[in-house]
Scaffold this motif. Structure first.
Motif, PDB file in Angstrom:
ATOM      1  N   ASN A 156       0.819  -1.212   0.000  1.00  0.00           N
ATOM      2  CA  ASN A 156       0.000   0.000   0.000  1.00  0.00           C
ATOM      3  C   ASN A 156       0.853   1.261   0.000  1.00  0.00           C
ATOM      4  O   ASN A 156       0.539   2.232  -0.687  1.00  0.00           O
ATOM      5  CB  ASN A 156      -0.915   0.014   1.229  1.00  0.00           C
ATOM      6  CG  ASN A 156      -2.279  -0.571   0.916  1.00  0.00           C
ATOM      7  OD1 ASN A 156      -2.884  -0.208  -0.088  1.00  0.00           O
ATOM      8  ND2 ASN A 156      -2.739  -1.482   1.743  1.00  0.00           N
ATOM      9  N   GLU A 159       2.489   1.657  -3.427  1.00  0.00           N
ATOM     10  CA  GLU A 159       1.451   1.990  -4.398  1.00  0.00           C
ATOM     11  C   GLU A 159       1.068   3.480  -4.281  1.00  0.00           C
ATOM     12  O   GLU A 159       0.954   4.178  -5.279  1.00  0.00           O
ATOM     13  CB  GLU A 159       0.230   1.126  -4.108  1.00  0.00           C
ATOM     14  CG  GLU A 159      -0.710   0.956  -5.259  1.00  0.00           C
ATOM     15  CD  GLU A 159      -1.710  -0.164  -4.960  1.00  0.00           C
ATOM     16  OE1 GLU A 159      -2.029  -0.901  -5.881  1.00  0.00           O
ATOM     17  OE2 GLU A 159      -2.148  -0.302  -3.797  1.00  0.00           O
ATOM     18  N   ASN A 160       0.892   3.949  -3.048  1.00  0.00           N
ATOM     19  CA  ASN A 160       0.573   5.367  -2.842  1.00  0.00           C
ATOM     20  C   ASN A 160       1.696   6.265  -3.358  1.00  0.00           C
ATOM     21  O   ASN A 160       1.438   7.287  -3.980  1.00  0.00           O
ATOM     22  CB  ASN A 160       0.366   5.662  -1.359  1.00  0.00           C
ATOM     23  CG  ASN A 160      -1.018   5.247  -0.883  1.00  0.00           C
ATOM     24  OD1 ASN A 160      -1.906   4.991  -1.689  1.00  0.00           O
ATOM     25  ND2 ASN A 160      -1.192   5.189   0.425  1.00  0.00           N
ATOM     26  N   ASN A 163       1.283   6.443  -6.984  1.00  0.00           N
ATOM     27  CA  ASN A 163       0.038   7.113  -7.371  1.00  0.00           C
ATOM     28  C   ASN A 163       0.073   8.620  -7.153  1.00  0.00           C
ATOM     29  O   ASN A 163      -0.521   9.367  -7.913  1.00  0.00           O
ATOM     30  CB  ASN A 163      -1.141   6.550  -6.570  1.00  0.00           C
ATOM     31  CG  ASN A 163      -1.678   5.270  -7.172  1.00  0.00           C
ATOM     32  OD1 ASN A 163      -1.416   4.970  -8.342  1.00  0.00           O
ATOM     33  ND2 ASN A 163      -2.404   4.510  -6.378  1.00  0.00           N
ATOM     34  N   TYR A 164       0.708   9.059  -6.072  1.00  0.00           N
ATOM     35  CA  TYR A 164       0.665  10.486  -5.734  1.00  0.00           C
ATOM     36  C   TYR A 164       1.950  11.206  -6.128  1.00  0.00           C
ATOM     37  O   TYR A 164       2.351  12.174  -5.489  1.00  0.00           O
ATOM     38  CB  TYR A 164       0.314  10.669  -4.250  1.00  0.00           C
ATOM     39  CG  TYR A 164      -1.058  10.086  -3.947  1.00  0.00           C
ATOM     40  CD1 TYR A 164      -2.213  10.733  -4.375  1.00  0.00           C
ATOM     41  CD2 TYR A 164      -1.191   8.869  -3.294  1.00  0.00           C
ATOM     42  CE1 TYR A 164      -3.466  10.179  -4.153  1.00  0.00           C
ATOM     43  CE2 TYR A 164      -2.444   8.305  -3.066  1.00  0.00           C
ATOM     44  CZ  TYR A 164      -3.573   8.969  -3.504  1.00  0.00           C
ATOM     45  OH  TYR A 164      -4.817   8.412  -3.295  1.00  0.00           O
ATOM     46  N   ARG A 211      -9.514  11.067   2.407  1.00  0.00           N
ATOM     47  CA  ARG A 211      -8.667  11.366   1.263  1.00  0.00           C
ATOM     48  C   ARG A 211      -8.464  12.864   1.198  1.00  0.00           C
ATOM     49  O   ARG A 211      -9.383  13.638   1.439  1.00  0.00           O
ATOM     50  CB  ARG A 211      -9.324  10.939  -0.036  1.00  0.00           C
ATOM     51  CG  ARG A 211      -9.763   9.488  -0.091  1.00  0.00           C
ATOM     52  CD  ARG A 211     -10.696   9.390  -1.267  1.00  0.00           C
ATOM     53  NE  ARG A 211     -11.030   8.038  -1.640  1.00  0.00           N
ATOM     54  CZ  ARG A 211     -12.243   7.529  -1.449  1.00  0.00           C
ATOM     55  NH1 ARG A 211     -13.174   8.256  -0.855  1.00  0.00           N
ATOM     56  NH2 ARG A 211     -12.498   6.326  -1.846  1.00  0.00           N
ATOM     57  N   SER A 217      -8.001  10.648  -5.809  1.00  0.00           N
ATOM     58  CA  SER A 217      -7.914   9.295  -5.270  1.00  0.00           C
ATOM     59  C   SER A 217      -8.750   8.344  -6.111  1.00  0.00           C
ATOM     60  O   SER A 217      -8.330   7.235  -6.429  1.00  0.00           O
ATOM     61  CB  SER A 217      -8.376   9.283  -3.817  1.00  0.00           C
ATOM     62  OG  SER A 217      -8.722   7.981  -3.417  1.00  0.00           O
ATOM     63  N   THR A 220      -7.206   7.337  -9.464  1.00  0.00           N
ATOM     64  CA  THR A 220      -6.153   6.329  -9.406  1.00  0.00           C
ATOM     65  C   THR A 220      -6.699   5.006  -8.865  1.00  0.00           C
ATOM     66  O   THR A 220      -5.938   4.100  -8.579  1.00  0.00           O
ATOM     67  CB  THR A 220      -4.996   6.792  -8.501  1.00  0.00           C
ATOM     68  OG1 THR A 220      -5.507   6.988  -7.188  1.00  0.00           O
ATOM     69  CG2 THR A 220      -4.367   8.068  -8.989  1.00  0.00           C
ATOM     70  N   GLY A 222      -8.188   4.632  -6.011  1.00  0.00           N
ATOM     71  CA  GLY A 222      -7.999   4.590  -4.559  1.00  0.00           C
ATOM     72  C   GLY A 222      -9.321   4.352  -3.828  1.00  0.00           C
ATOM     73  O   GLY A 222     -10.384   4.695  -4.319  1.00  0.00           O
ATOM     74  N   THR A 223      -9.220   3.767  -2.652  1.00  0.00           N
ATOM     75  CA  THR A 223     -10.424   3.482  -1.872  1.00  0.00           C
ATOM     76  C   THR A 223     -10.468   4.306  -0.591  1.00  0.00           C
ATOM     77  O   THR A 223     -11.500   4.374   0.067  1.00  0.00           O
ATOM     78  CB  THR A 223     -10.458   2.003  -1.452  1.00  0.00           C
ATOM     79  OG1 THR A 223      -9.311   1.754  -0.638  1.00  0.00           O
ATOM     80  CG2 THR A 223     -10.430   1.095  -2.650  1.00  0.00           C
ATOM     81  N   GLY A 226      -6.395   2.260   2.267  1.00  0.00           N
ATOM     82  CA  GLY A 226      -5.029   1.739   2.272  1.00  0.00           C
ATOM     83  C   GLY A 226      -4.247   2.058   3.535  1.00  0.00           C
ATOM     84  O   GLY A 226      -3.706   1.166   4.200  1.00  0.00           O
TER      85      GLY A 226
END
Ligand code: ADP
Length: 274
Positions: A156, A159-160, A163-164, A211, A217, A220, A222-223, A226
């Motif tokens: 996680n 991945e973040n 993603n960011y 978020r 979020s 990408t 995102g939930t 994470g």
């Protein structure tokens, strides 16, 4: 005389009991409110992709004589279905880390394997953004814990980081062993050169469904669950996760977890009489 003395002794005890009871009730109410918020959040999060899927399936039916439109709508249905799958999977993961004791089937977990797995999981996404991933210091380190949960936590964070972060930046993963009074710890730091997190948001990003930018979020996939999962995994292993960030410069998320041999030694000492 006796009765008075007794009641004088019981009265302060009584008020303390009442106080405890009131505190207990307040805590029970707080837990109940958190649970209700969570259910409301889950419902809302589920409604969004389900609603979109329903509209899109109608659109597909209406556009049956326009193959291009059908293809476009079907593509969007696939995105919504993936979103729904991710959300359900993360809800299952979250409930697992909240309910299972990770130390029940703890084992020494090699850090180089965890890191390789986390990098593998993000390779595709990093590739499309030309993000370089580099790891260092992972050799000869092991954590005492639940392999699946540890992999989910580190995965996680990496991945973040991907993603960011904007394209053509770098994500670094650095591990080391640190001495601590309660036994050695393994520290794994995931550093990105991404958008960063403001001080106000830094305290809240570990909350379920929080978020900073919901639109981004969602984009990408995102939930918002994470980091809540990461925090739970760290805490239930007797460790922690912390964040350092500078807005517009990047962030570092650091996991600190019990070192395998140190934790095992402690466990053995614990079981031995004397
Ligand atoms: P999500 O599924 O939205 O990524 P997370 O719980 O993993 O949910 O993270 C919560 C929020 O914290 C994200 O929506 C994002 O706003 C912020 N965040 C997490 N990691 C980073 C990072 N490395 N850099 C910047 N913001 C981050």
């Amino acid at each position: 005389g006796e009765a008075l003395a007794v009641s004088a002794r019981v009265a302060p005890l009584g008020s303390r009991l009442v106080l405890l009871l009131v505190e207990d009730l307040t805590e029970a109410r707080r837990i109940e409110a958190v649970r209700r918020d969570f259910v409301a959040n889950v419902s809302h999060e589920l409604k969004t992709p389900v609603g979109a899927l329903s509209l899109l399936s109608e659109a597909v039916m209406d556009a049956s004589d326009d193959p291009e439109a059908v293809e476009r709508f079907a593509g969007r249905m696939q995105i919504e279905a993936t979103r729904l799958t991710n959300l359900v999977q993360e809800l299952i993961d979250l409930s697992r880390v909240q309910n299972d004791d990770p130390l029940e089937d703890a084992e020494p977990v090699r850090v180089d394997e965890l890191v390789a797995e986390a990098i593998d999981r993000c390779r595709h996404q990093a590739g499309t953004k030309q993000i370089t991933m580099a790891a260092g210091g992972t050799a000869d380190l092991s954590i005492w814990g639940n392999r699946g949960q540890l992999a989910a936590a580190l995965g996680n964070l990496v991945e973040n980081a991907v993603n960011y972060s904007p394209a053509r930046t770098r994500v670094g993963i650095a591990a080391r062993r640190v001495t601590a009074p309660g036994g050695d710890l393994i520290e794994i730091a995931v550093t990105d050169q991404g958008i960063g997190i403001s001080e106000k948001d830094r305290e809240r990003v570990f909350e379920r469904f929080y978020r900073v930018d919901p639109a981004r979020s969602r984009q990408t996939g995102g939930t918002g669950l994470g980091l809540a999962i990461v925090k739970h995994v760290a805490a239930s292993h007797g460790g922690e996760v912390t964040v350092w960030s500078s807005e517009g410069q990047g962030s570092t998320f650091t996991l600190r977890l019990p070192e395998a041999a140190a934790a095992r030694d402690r466990g053995i000492d614990h079981d031995m009489p004397g």
